[in-house]
Write a protein that holds these residues in place. Structure first.
Motif, PDB file in Angstrom:
ATOM      1  N   PRO A 625       0.768  -1.250   0.000  1.00  0.00           N
ATOM      2  CA  PRO A 625       0.000   0.000   0.000  1.00  0.00           C
ATOM      3  C   PRO A 625       0.798   1.299   0.000  1.00  0.00           C
ATOM      4  CG  PRO A 625       0.006  -0.965   2.186  1.00  0.00           C
ATOM      5  CD  PRO A 625       0.722  -1.930   1.302  1.00  0.00           C
ATOM      6  N   VAL A 626       1.991   1.323   0.608  1.00  0.00           N
ATOM      7  CA  VAL A 626       2.650   2.604   0.881  1.00  0.00           C
ATOM      8  C   VAL A 626       4.016   2.661   0.205  1.00  0.00           C
ATOM      9  CG1 VAL A 626       3.464   4.177   2.686  1.00  0.00           C
ATOM     10  CG2 VAL A 626       1.464   2.734   3.105  1.00  0.00           C
ATOM     11  N   VAL A 627       4.295   3.802  -0.440  1.00  0.00           N
ATOM     12  CA  VAL A 627       5.623   4.071  -0.983  1.00  0.00           C
ATOM     13  C   VAL A 627       6.161   5.340  -0.342  1.00  0.00           C
ATOM     14  CG1 VAL A 627       5.210   2.951  -3.204  1.00  0.00           C
ATOM     15  CG2 VAL A 627       4.687   5.391  -2.941  1.00  0.00           C
ATOM     16  N   ALA A 628       7.477   5.431  -0.284  1.00  0.00           N
ATOM     17  CA  ALA A 628       8.137   6.644   0.199  1.00  0.00           C
ATOM     18  C   ALA A 628       8.932   7.255  -0.941  1.00  0.00           C
ATOM     19  CB  ALA A 628       9.058   6.329   1.369  1.00  0.00           C
ATOM     20  N   SER A 629       9.072   8.548  -0.910  1.00  0.00           N
ATOM     21  CA  SER A 629       9.894   9.192  -1.932  1.00  0.00           C
ATOM     22  C   SER A 629      11.333   8.709  -1.800  1.00  0.00           C
ATOM     23  CB  SER A 629       9.848  10.706  -1.764  1.00  0.00           C
ATOM     24  OG  SER A 629      10.748  11.323  -2.674  1.00  0.00           O
ATOM     25  N   PHE A 630      11.937   8.384  -2.941  1.00  0.00           N
ATOM     26  CA  PHE A 630      13.321   7.931  -2.972  1.00  0.00           C
ATOM     27  C   PHE A 630      14.230   9.016  -3.538  1.00  0.00           C
ATOM     28  CE2 PHE A 630      16.592   4.567  -4.139  1.00  0.00           C
ATOM     29  CZ  PHE A 630      16.799   4.160  -2.839  1.00  0.00           C
ATOM     30  N   GLN A 631      13.699  10.245  -3.523  1.00  0.00           N
ATOM     31  CA  GLN A 631      14.478  11.385  -4.013  1.00  0.00           C
ATOM     32  C   GLN A 631      15.290  11.991  -2.868  1.00  0.00           C
ATOM     33  OE1 GLN A 631      13.726  10.539  -7.461  1.00  0.00           O
ATOM     34  NE2 GLN A 631      14.501  12.630  -7.426  1.00  0.00           N
ATOM     35  N   GLY A 633      16.645  14.330  -0.146  1.00  0.00           N
ATOM     36  CA  GLY A 633      16.068  15.478   0.539  1.00  0.00           C
ATOM     37  C   GLY A 633      14.572  15.394   0.772  1.00  0.00           C
ATOM     38  N   GLU A 634      13.896  14.339   0.281  1.00  0.00           N
ATOM     39  CA  GLU A 634      12.454  14.187   0.481  1.00  0.00           C
ATOM     40  C   GLU A 634      12.193  13.028   1.442  1.00  0.00           C
ATOM     41  OE1 GLU A 634      11.106  15.720  -4.004  1.00  0.00           O
ATOM     42  OE2 GLU A 634      10.500  13.737  -3.264  1.00  0.00           O
ATOM     43  N   ASP A 635      11.265  13.229   2.386  1.00  0.00           N
ATOM     44  CA  ASP A 635      11.018  12.192   3.385  1.00  0.00           C
ATOM     45  C   ASP A 635       9.527  11.901   3.568  1.00  0.00           C
ATOM     46  OD1 ASP A 635      11.507  14.327   6.346  1.00  0.00           O
ATOM     47  OD2 ASP A 635      10.241  14.540   4.563  1.00  0.00           O
ATOM     48  N   TRP A 636       8.690  12.246   2.591  1.00  0.00           N
ATOM     49  CA  TRP A 636       7.265  11.958   2.696  1.00  0.00           C
ATOM     50  C   TRP A 636       6.945  10.578   2.115  1.00  0.00           C
ATOM     51  CZ3 TRP A 636       5.214  10.981  -2.062  1.00  0.00           C
ATOM     52  CH2 TRP A 636       5.884  11.509  -3.175  1.00  0.00           C
ATOM     53  N   ALA A 637       5.754  10.095   2.425  1.00  0.00           N
ATOM     54  CA  ALA A 637       5.276   8.810   1.899  1.00  0.00           C
ATOM     55  C   ALA A 637       3.844   8.985   1.401  1.00  0.00           C
ATOM     56  CB  ALA A 637       5.354   7.726   2.972  1.00  0.00           C
ATOM     57  N   TRP A 638       3.367   8.010   0.636  1.00  0.00           N
ATOM     58  CA  TRP A 638       2.026   8.086   0.045  1.00  0.00           C
ATOM     59  C   TRP A 638       1.344   6.724   0.175  1.00  0.00           C
ATOM     60  CZ3 TRP A 638      -1.421  11.504  -1.583  1.00  0.00           C
ATOM     61  CH2 TRP A 638      -2.469  11.089  -2.423  1.00  0.00           C
ATOM     62  N   CYS A 639       0.099   6.738   0.673  1.00  0.00           N
ATOM     63  CA  CYS A 639      -0.701   5.522   0.769  1.00  0.00           C
ATOM     64  C   CYS A 639      -1.635   5.463  -0.440  1.00  0.00           C
ATOM     65  CB  CYS A 639      -1.515   5.507   2.066  1.00  0.00           C
ATOM     66  SG  CYS A 639      -2.589   4.058   2.213  1.00  0.00           S
ATOM     67  N   PHE A 640      -1.420   4.492  -1.320  1.00  0.00           N
ATOM     68  CA  PHE A 640      -2.233   4.374  -2.528  1.00  0.00           C
ATOM     69  C   PHE A 640      -3.703   4.074  -2.237  1.00  0.00           C
ATOM     70  CE2 PHE A 640       0.573   4.930  -6.029  1.00  0.00           C
ATOM     71  CZ  PHE A 640       1.819   4.438  -5.669  1.00  0.00           C
ATOM     72  N   ASP A 642      -5.675   4.581   0.360  1.00  0.00           N
ATOM     73  CA  ASP A 642      -6.412   5.656   1.033  1.00  0.00           C
ATOM     74  C   ASP A 642      -6.175   7.027   0.411  1.00  0.00           C
ATOM     75  OD1 ASP A 642      -5.708   4.073   4.200  1.00  0.00           O
ATOM     76  OD2 ASP A 642      -7.445   3.847   2.882  1.00  0.00           O
ATOM     77  N   GLU A 643      -5.229   7.091  -0.547  1.00  0.00           N
ATOM     78  CA  GLU A 643      -4.891   8.356  -1.215  1.00  0.00           C
ATOM     79  C   GLU A 643      -4.565   9.449  -0.200  1.00  0.00           C
ATOM     80  OE1 GLU A 643      -7.336   7.857  -5.395  1.00  0.00           O
ATOM     81  OE2 GLU A 643      -8.174   9.180  -3.866  1.00  0.00           O
ATOM     82  N   LEU A 644      -3.599   9.126   0.681  1.00  0.00           N
ATOM     83  CA  LEU A 644      -3.228  10.047   1.753  1.00  0.00           C
ATOM     84  C   LEU A 644      -1.726  10.302   1.740  1.00  0.00           C
ATOM     85  CD1 LEU A 644      -5.357   8.643   4.713  1.00  0.00           C
ATOM     86  CD2 LEU A 644      -5.746  10.774   3.465  1.00  0.00           C
ATOM     87  N   LEU A 645      -1.353  11.530   2.025  1.00  0.00           N
ATOM     88  CA  LEU A 645       0.042  11.912   2.175  1.00  0.00           C
ATOM     89  C   LEU A 645       0.477  11.637   3.606  1.00  0.00           C
ATOM     90  CD1 LEU A 645       2.551  13.291   0.873  1.00  0.00           C
ATOM     91  CD2 LEU A 645       1.690  15.451   1.830  1.00  0.00           C
ATOM     92  N   LEU A 646       1.620  10.991   3.763  1.00  0.00           N
ATOM     93  CA  LEU A 646       2.149  10.661   5.084  1.00  0.00           C
ATOM     94  C   LEU A 646       3.471  11.389   5.286  1.00  0.00           C
ATOM     95  CD1 LEU A 646       1.615   6.777   4.988  1.00  0.00           C
ATOM     96  CD2 LEU A 646       0.002   8.532   5.744  1.00  0.00           C
TER      97      LEU A 646
END
Length: 653
Positions: A625-631, A633-640, A642-646
């Protein structure tokens, strides 16, 4: 320094089969994720993937063909080798019994010593055992050959699926498993048809002779093109756990096989049941104490893995065994020839094959849990449509039920495999595939034995009641019923004397009623499987291993805003599949824009701003369900789902 092509650390079995693919496909480096060897071209990687999938599908199909093809050969085997009903059951279930008992050990050996090496060793054992079956002069030697076939299959089968898991990743792995599932489903379903052709044209021995002929080119291609892989972290094999589990499974399946004749409350049955439970309990205790368990305790605590394993048992028991006895009904009651019986079962094969190829796409749309529930419901509906068969029931009467049954089977078979493998990384794929396939074979053996016991008991009581109703004295009718149930109808007719003319109609009617009871029990088992799916399998499979408290797992991310996310407990901190970019783009030679890392398995894919959109494709294929940015300087994640920013918990105001 190792010799070229040998995998370092592979001891004990390295003298049997070299680890390298003889120059065509270089061995994977000794790392758990099995990355591509340095310098390998995209075309080289694709070539190895194609050959691996082809060889594994062919070998797996050969193993499963030998599960179902003997169904239509049983009458010929009975006539040629004087095999009674119990001996015929052993011809079918001895293979599944040994396969179930040693699959986990085979998977662990493959992880330890090399999957390619064990795959080829198992193929050789299977070929030699098939030759023994083809030449067997007695029923006892035929059963012995089937036992050896099961041993070879137990060595080969888990290593084959693990080879696929090591070659493919992300959505490509789901598609490859779909192709493998389709080939397995086709072999299971087409076995009676091809077996019927062989029996009718060349005799029952040709079914086993075909395996001998096909093993030789399969082994040659495998030696040339399979790439070696193994778990670099594997140390000693858990011999204690392997022994305890094997004894437990053997006692369980023998109990099911002999329980009806011995009596379900007899001393023999109770001792076998208690012994199986005792050894299994000891196995569980041992697995939590040894350094290198046969089954990781983390998997035993993973509800998705437990659910997928139980579904494998349910589907094999309620999906395979009814087809065995339906085939016997067509041969013995409906009067079909072996070829005609195979053609009558063929709609199941066609439907199962087509749907298996589409299973990955269906799962991507509706999810693993919904796919399994829907597939099981269709299997149950298919069995329901075949209730009440009579000697005059023809192909059209069977067609709707077999098609529905095949559609359901085509959905369940590959999906439960994807669910099981989604809980582990590539290094432990042999362990996961071994457990999953063990569950299948336990289900097959238990289904054949258990439902066969029901069929035998119902057939005996039905024939007895019908004969008594026709005026035959009760003792003579009871004796005839037992003889018929054991497979000796000729002796039953002789024992009845002048009343023997009524035996055929009594047998035919009673077999139809007994088959209905078998189908009803199968439907009940399938309903139980649906409940298991709903209770245990999450809409998104859990991570490969539960993260430690200090890892960046559950609790490391929170929802931005006041919304609620139901997938935070599925966040882990797996290592990235590759630090160099999108896995699929690297393999295909294409470009990406931004990267995302899956927090369940570590897959690295490109985002929706990239042409491939491989991160989203990975979610659809795996339901992680969840991916994190692999860029950087970025530390956010996204739940597919529920379509929510973590965001990291430390940043929560």
């Amino acid at each position: 320094m190792n010799a070229p092509g040998l995998v370092s650390g592979g001891r004990g079995l390295s003298w049997l089969v070299p680890a390298a693919g003889m120059g065509a496909c270089p061995a994977h480096p000794d790392t758990p994720a099995a990355p591509r060897p340095p310098g390998e071209t995209v075309e080289g990687a694709r070539r190895c993937q194609r050959w691996t999938l082809t060889v594994v599908c062919l070998a797996s199909s050969l193993l499963l063909f030998n599960v179902t093809a003997p169904n239509v050969a049983l009458p010929a085997i009975a006539d040629d080798l004087a095999a009674g009903f119990t001996a015929q059951q052993w011809v079918l279930s001895a293979y599944a019994l040994v396969l179930a008992s040693f699959l986990l050990t085979g998977g662990a050996l493959g992880d330890r010593y090399g999957r390619r090496r064990l795959f080829l060793v198992g193929l050789a054992v299977f070929g030699a055992a098939s030759l023994l079956c083809a030449l067997a002069p007695t029923a006892g030697l035929l059963v012995a050959g089937r036992v050896l076939q099961g041993l070879g299959a137990a060595i080969l089968f888990p290593s084959g699926l693990a080879l696929i898991a090591a070659e493919f990743a992300g959505p490509a792995r789901a598609r490859a498993i779909g192709v493998w599932g389709a080939s397995v489903s086709a072999a299971i379903a087409l076995g009676p048809l091809l077996g019927g052709v062989l029996v009718q044209t060349a005799g029952w021995r040709s079914e086993f002779g075909l395996a001998v002929v096909l093993v030789i080119p399969t082994a040659a291609v495998g030696l040339r093109h399979l790439r070696e892989s193994r778990d670099a972290s594997a140390e000693g094999l858990d011999w204690l756990g392997a022994g305890l589990l094997t004894v437990s499974l053997v006692l369980l399946i023998v109990l099911i096989q002999l329980g009806n004749s011995a009596g379900w409350l007899s001393v023999f049955t109770l001792v076998m049941a208690g012994g199986s439970a005792l050894f299994f309990g000891a196995f569980l205790l041992a697995e939590f104490r040894v350094a290198n368990p046969l089954i990781s305790p983390a998997l035993m605590r993973n509800p998705t893995f437990i659910g997928a394993t139980l579904v494998a048992v349910v589907f094999a028991a309620a999906g395979f065994a009814p087809l065995v006895y339906l085939t016997l009904f067509l041969l013995r009651v409906a009067g079909s020839s072996p070829v005609l019986a195979g053609l009558q079962i063929a709609p199941f094969a066609v439907a199962s094959l087509v749907v298996s190829l589409l299973a990955a796409r269906i799962t991507a749309v509706v999810g693993v849990r919904a796919s399994l529930v829907l597939g099981l419901l269709l299997c149950g509906a298919g069995l329901a449509l075949m209730l009440g068969l009579t000697p005059g029931s023809g192909s059209l009467r069977l067609l709707p039920g077999l098609v529905l049954f095949g559609i359901g089977g085509g959905m369940v078979n590959p999906t439960m495999t994807v669910a099981a493998l989604s809980t582990v990384d590539a290094a432990h794929s042999g362990m996961a595939s071994g457990v999953n396939n063990t569950a299948r074979q336990i289900g097959i053996a238990a289904g054949i034995a258990g439902l066969g016991s029901v069929l035998e008991a119902r057939l005996s009581s039905g024939v007895t009641s019908t004969l008594v109703g026709g005026g035959v004295p009760a003792p003579a009718a009871d004796a005839a019923g037992h003889l018929v149930a054991s497979g000796d109808t000729a002796a039953a007719a002789r024992a009845l004397g002048a009343a023997g003319g009524t035996l055929a109609s009594a047998y035919n009617d009673s077999f139809g009623h007994a088959l209905t009871d078998v189908f009803l029990i199968g439907i009940g088992i399938i309903v139980l499987g649906g409940i298991v799916v709903l209770a245990l399998i999450r809409s998104s499979p859990a991570a490969a291993a539960p993260p430690a408290a200090e890892d960046r797992g559950a609790g490391a991310y929170v929802v931005t805003g006041d919304a609620s996310c139901g997938h935070l407990d599925q966040i882990g901190d797996p290592p990235p599949g590759t630090p160099d970019g999108c896995e699929e783009c690297l393999r295909d030679g294409t470009q990406w824009v931004h990267l995302r890392k899956c927090l369940s398995c570590g897959h690295v894919g490109c985002c929706d701003d990239s042409p491939g959109r491989h991160a989203t494709a990975h979610w659809h294929a795996s339901t992680h369900p969840v991916v994190a940015s692999f860029q950087p300087g970025e530390d956010w994640a996204w739940c597919f789902p529920d379509e929510l920013l973590l965001t990291p918990a430390a940043r929560k105001p």
